[in-house]
Design a protein around this motif. Structure first.
Motif, PDB file in Angstrom:
ATOM      1  N   ASN A  25       7.761  -8.044  10.107  1.00 54.07           N
ATOM      2  CA  ASN A  25       6.493  -7.861   9.415  1.00 54.07           C
ATOM      3  C   ASN A  25       5.317  -8.224  10.330  1.00 54.07           C
ATOM      4  O   ASN A  25       4.283  -7.539  10.344  1.00 54.07           O
ATOM      5  CB  ASN A  25       6.457  -8.728   8.153  1.00 54.07           C
ATOM      6  CG  ASN A  25       5.798  -8.028   6.977  1.00 54.07           C
ATOM      7  OD1 ASN A  25       4.900  -7.219   7.137  1.00 54.07           O
ATOM      8  ND2 ASN A  25       6.249  -8.344   5.780  1.00 54.07           N
ATOM      9  N   TYR A  77       4.871  -5.427  12.721  1.00 52.48           N
ATOM     10  CA  TYR A  77       4.268  -4.295  12.020  1.00 52.48           C
ATOM     11  C   TYR A  77       2.772  -4.516  11.818  1.00 52.48           C
ATOM     12  O   TYR A  77       1.957  -3.604  12.015  1.00 52.48           O
ATOM     13  CB  TYR A  77       4.969  -4.092  10.673  1.00 52.48           C
ATOM     14  CG  TYR A  77       4.278  -3.101   9.774  1.00 52.48           C
ATOM     15  CD1 TYR A  77       4.459  -1.736   9.947  1.00 52.48           C
ATOM     16  CD2 TYR A  77       3.426  -3.534   8.756  1.00 52.48           C
ATOM     17  CE1 TYR A  77       3.806  -0.810   9.133  1.00 52.48           C
ATOM     18  CE2 TYR A  77       2.770  -2.630   7.941  1.00 52.48           C
ATOM     19  CZ  TYR A  77       2.968  -1.265   8.128  1.00 52.48           C
ATOM     20  OH  TYR A  77       2.306  -0.379   7.314  1.00 52.48           O
ATOM     21  N   SER A  85      -1.255   0.294   4.090  1.00 50.98           N
ATOM     22  CA  SER A  85      -0.049  -0.146   3.374  1.00 50.98           C
ATOM     23  C   SER A  85      -0.325  -1.479   2.695  1.00 50.98           C
ATOM     24  O   SER A  85      -0.704  -2.457   3.350  1.00 50.98           O
ATOM     25  CB  SER A  85       1.125  -0.278   4.339  1.00 50.98           C
ATOM     26  OG  SER A  85       2.250  -0.824   3.684  1.00 50.98           O
ATOM     27  N   ARG A 104       3.657  -6.936   2.429  1.00 50.27           N
ATOM     28  CA  ARG A 104       2.996  -7.466   3.622  1.00 50.27           C
ATOM     29  C   ARG A 104       2.954  -8.989   3.540  1.00 50.27           C
ATOM     30  O   ARG A 104       2.964  -9.568   2.463  1.00 50.27           O
ATOM     31  CB  ARG A 104       1.566  -6.921   3.731  1.00 50.27           C
ATOM     32  CG  ARG A 104       1.446  -5.393   3.718  1.00 50.27           C
ATOM     33  CD  ARG A 104       1.966  -4.760   4.992  1.00 50.27           C
ATOM     34  NE  ARG A 104       1.211  -5.171   6.157  1.00 50.27           N
ATOM     35  CZ  ARG A 104       0.054  -4.606   6.534  1.00 50.27           C
ATOM     36  NH1 ARG A 104      -0.489  -3.641   5.816  1.00 50.27           N
ATOM     37  NH2 ARG A 104      -0.569  -5.020   7.635  1.00 50.27           N
ATOM     38  N   SER A 159      12.376  -3.660   2.513  1.00 50.84           N
ATOM     39  CA  SER A 159      11.002  -3.302   2.192  1.00 50.84           C
ATOM     40  C   SER A 159      10.145  -3.194   3.452  1.00 50.84           C
ATOM     41  O   SER A 159       9.252  -2.349   3.541  1.00 50.84           O
ATOM     42  CB  SER A 159      10.406  -4.327   1.233  1.00 50.84           C
ATOM     43  OG  SER A 159      10.532  -5.639   1.740  1.00 50.84           O
ATOM     44  N   ASN A 167       8.070   0.251   5.267  1.00 57.23           N
ATOM     45  CA  ASN A 167       6.731   0.350   5.850  1.00 57.23           C
ATOM     46  C   ASN A 167       6.784   0.867   7.283  1.00 57.23           C
ATOM     47  O   ASN A 167       5.961   1.688   7.692  1.00 57.23           O
ATOM     48  CB  ASN A 167       6.023  -1.004   5.809  1.00 57.23           C
ATOM     49  CG  ASN A 167       5.399  -1.300   4.454  1.00 57.23           C
ATOM     50  OD1 ASN A 167       5.158  -0.404   3.657  1.00 57.23           O
ATOM     51  ND2 ASN A 167       5.139  -2.567   4.190  1.00 57.23           N
ATOM     52  N   ASP A 218       1.460   7.466   7.814  1.00 55.94           N
ATOM     53  CA  ASP A 218       0.246   6.712   7.481  1.00 55.94           C
ATOM     54  C   ASP A 218      -0.869   6.971   8.489  1.00 55.94           C
ATOM     55  O   ASP A 218      -2.039   7.133   8.114  1.00 55.94           O
ATOM     56  CB  ASP A 218       0.546   5.216   7.418  1.00 55.94           C
ATOM     57  CG  ASP A 218       1.352   4.821   6.187  1.00 55.94           C
ATOM     58  OD1 ASP A 218       1.424   5.630   5.243  1.00 55.94           O
ATOM     59  OD2 ASP A 218       1.907   3.705   6.174  1.00 55.94           O
ATOM     60  N   TYR A 240       1.288   2.158  -1.559  1.00 56.10           N
ATOM     61  CA  TYR A 240       1.985   0.977  -2.058  1.00 56.10           C
ATOM     62  C   TYR A 240       3.462   1.349  -2.147  1.00 56.10           C
ATOM     63  O   TYR A 240       3.913   1.941  -3.125  1.00 56.10           O
ATOM     64  CB  TYR A 240       1.439   0.559  -3.418  1.00 56.10           C
ATOM     65  CG  TYR A 240       1.909  -0.804  -3.882  1.00 56.10           C
ATOM     66  CD1 TYR A 240       1.143  -1.943  -3.630  1.00 56.10           C
ATOM     67  CD2 TYR A 240       3.115  -0.960  -4.557  1.00 56.10           C
ATOM     68  CE1 TYR A 240       1.561  -3.203  -4.047  1.00 56.10           C
ATOM     69  CE2 TYR A 240       3.550  -2.211  -4.973  1.00 56.10           C
ATOM     70  CZ  TYR A 240       2.774  -3.323  -4.720  1.00 56.10           C
ATOM     71  OH  TYR A 240       3.210  -4.569  -5.124  1.00 56.10           O
ATOM     72  N   CYS A 241       4.210   1.052  -1.069  1.00 56.41           N
ATOM     73  CA  CYS A 241       5.613   1.454  -0.942  1.00 56.41           C
ATOM     74  C   CYS A 241       5.732   2.970  -1.034  1.00 56.41           C
ATOM     75  O   CYS A 241       5.327   3.678  -0.116  1.00 56.41           O
ATOM     76  CB  CYS A 241       6.480   0.755  -1.993  1.00 56.41           C
ATOM     77  SG  CYS A 241       8.249   0.996  -1.723  1.00 56.41           S
TER      78      CYS A 241
END
Length: 455
Positions: free
Chosen positions: A87, A90, A103, A107, A257, A261, A268, A285-286
């Motif tokens: 994360n 990312y 996103s 997060r 999850s 992302n 994105d 959102y997902c």
């Protein structure tokens, strides 16, 4: 303030219930994780009754099932730690590539914001645009369709185009080639064991079957783990299932999850670059997406929104296995505080659990429907209590779970649905361009719950 990564959850699985402090150092050791043998996931389905409308605006209940997989305790610590680490990578990539705000789900850098705040941002942008085109949609069976090869390529990009280290690769392999055992099979096996412990229940009458099931599940929750080592291997040999497709990851693990992302970084980036270049806003959102682009009445009459939707679908086609659910893909035009649905009858925008009509924000009807359905089901069970003591205890639990008496301000827990509703109302009420009707939606909850309990 130190960021909490590990959580201790004392559910029953195939390994003993663990405290993360006993395994934290091992989990952080890449070589230890590389050699770690992951337990199979436990799989079950959540059945959901969705309160929705048909094409004519008539309300009906739609049945839906979602596959959930949950991991063993040490495995969960691994997924949490390396998911958090991924994360962070990312987040860095997202900032460097202009998609940090795009996103909003899963997060670790949102500063305590939740879906209420994200919905408020979109609704305010719509109103402040004066006139705008809006596209909302979601991707069908999102986690079930993630292409493994493409996912690995995106993971490498996030990792500064370096190969995954041995721990990340071991986790990746476990997630794409995951194995699992069915919760129903485990329960049946535990039922056999419990029948031996409670021989009087071997021949169960219909009147006693419900009580036996309750006792069974209680016993299962109190177990240190399912099966001793020999029993587990015998059970696994008979019942193990393996995911052999070249796409799909288990929904339920914390790292899945983050993978989702990472999978979407190219989509994105392309969508956000296009939308922002024409003064719009894009959020995901997902598997739920929303695009808002300022557009005047003249452009609408020229059907320029069709060009926009073609570009969105064209970008979608550059990513493997992304399938926009046409039933849930809706397009609106906002003008003079009114929303007009471009195709279909309803003019309510549904986003992250809220509806918006151009002026007022409300909680979705189906969320309220689900809330009262659960409450009434619990009330029926309480009223069937065999003793006065259990009835009184059940009644108190109902008030705590389904009325304002369970508000987080009055308990040490996390509150209930009413707590969430009050929080949403307070957040939306602070907007200078939105009206919240949420408090009105739930103001009669006490009368409904209390009447049912006393009927």
């Amino acid at each position: 303030m130190k960021k909490e990564i590990f959580t201790d959850k004392y559910y029953t699985h195939f390994d003993l219930k663990k405290n993360h402090r006993d395994y934290e150092q091992r989990v952080k050791n890449i070589n230890w994780v590389r050699k770690h043998g992951f337990f199979p996931f436990i799989h079950f389905q959540i059945e959901m009754n969705k309160y929705t409308n048909d094409s004519d605006g008539n309300k009906y209940i739609k049945h839906k099932e979602r596959d959930i997989y949950y991991s063993g305790h040490i495995d969960r610590f691994i997924f949490q730690y390396y998911g958090n680490r991924l994360n962070d990578k990312y987040n860095l990539y997202a900032k460097q590539n202009g998609i940090n705000k795009v996103s909003t789900a899963y997060r670790n850098n949102t500063g305590g914001k939740c879906n209420i705040d994200f919905a408020k941002e979109i609704f305010e942008f719509i109103v402040n645009s004066n006139s705008a085109y809006i596209l909302v949609g979601d991707f069908s069976k999102f986690f079930d369709k993630l292409d493994h090869k493409y996912l690995k390529e995106q993971l490498k990009i996030i990792n500064e185009n370096k190969s995954l280290d041995s721990a990340d690769y071991a986790i990746y392999k476990n997630l794409i080639h995951f194995s699992y055992l069915e919760a129903e099979d485990i329960e049946r096996e535990q039922e056999k064991i419990l029948r031996e412990i409670l021989p009087m229940e071997r021949s169960i009458s219909p009147q006693k079957s419900g009580r036996f099931k309750v006792e069974l599940r209680k016993q299962m929750r109190e177990l240190d783990k399912y099966f001793e080592t020999k029993e587990f291997h015998e059970f696994k040999n008979r019942n193990l299932k393996k995911h052999r497709k070249k796409y799909g990851i288990p929904q339920g693990s914390s790292i899945s999850s983050v993978y989702a992302n990472v999978y979407m970084i190219q989509f994105d980036k392309k969508i956000n670059d296009y939308v922002t270049s024409i003064g719009g806003m894009y959020r995901r959102y997902c598997d739920d997406i929303v695009i808002v682009i300022p557009m005047n009445e003249a452009d609408k009459q020229l059907n320029k929104y069709e060009d926009i939707s073609k570009i969105v679908f064209g970008i979608k086609n550059t990513v493997p296995n992304l399938d926009l659910n046409l039933e849930k893909t809706e397009q609106f035009f906002f003008l003079d505080s009114n929303l007009e649905k471009l195709y279909g009858d309803s003019s309510l925008l549904n986003y992250l659990g809220f509806t918006f009509d151009g002026k007022k924000v409300r909680i979705r009807d189906k969320s309220l429907f689900k809330f009262y359905c659960h409450a009434y089901k619990k009330i029926r069970k309480v009223k069937e209590s065999s003793t006065e003591k259990s009835y009184v205890a059940g009644k108190k639990a109902i008030y705590r779970s389904y009325t304002h008496l369970g508000n987080v301000k009055n308990t040490k827990g996390h509150g209930n649905f009413l707590t969430y509703a009050y929080k949403a109302h307070n957040i939306f009420s602070k907007s200078n361009c939105l009206e919240s009707d949420i408090r009105n939606q739930v103001k009669r909850h006490w009368r409904k719950i209390d009447t049912k309990l006393k009927a």
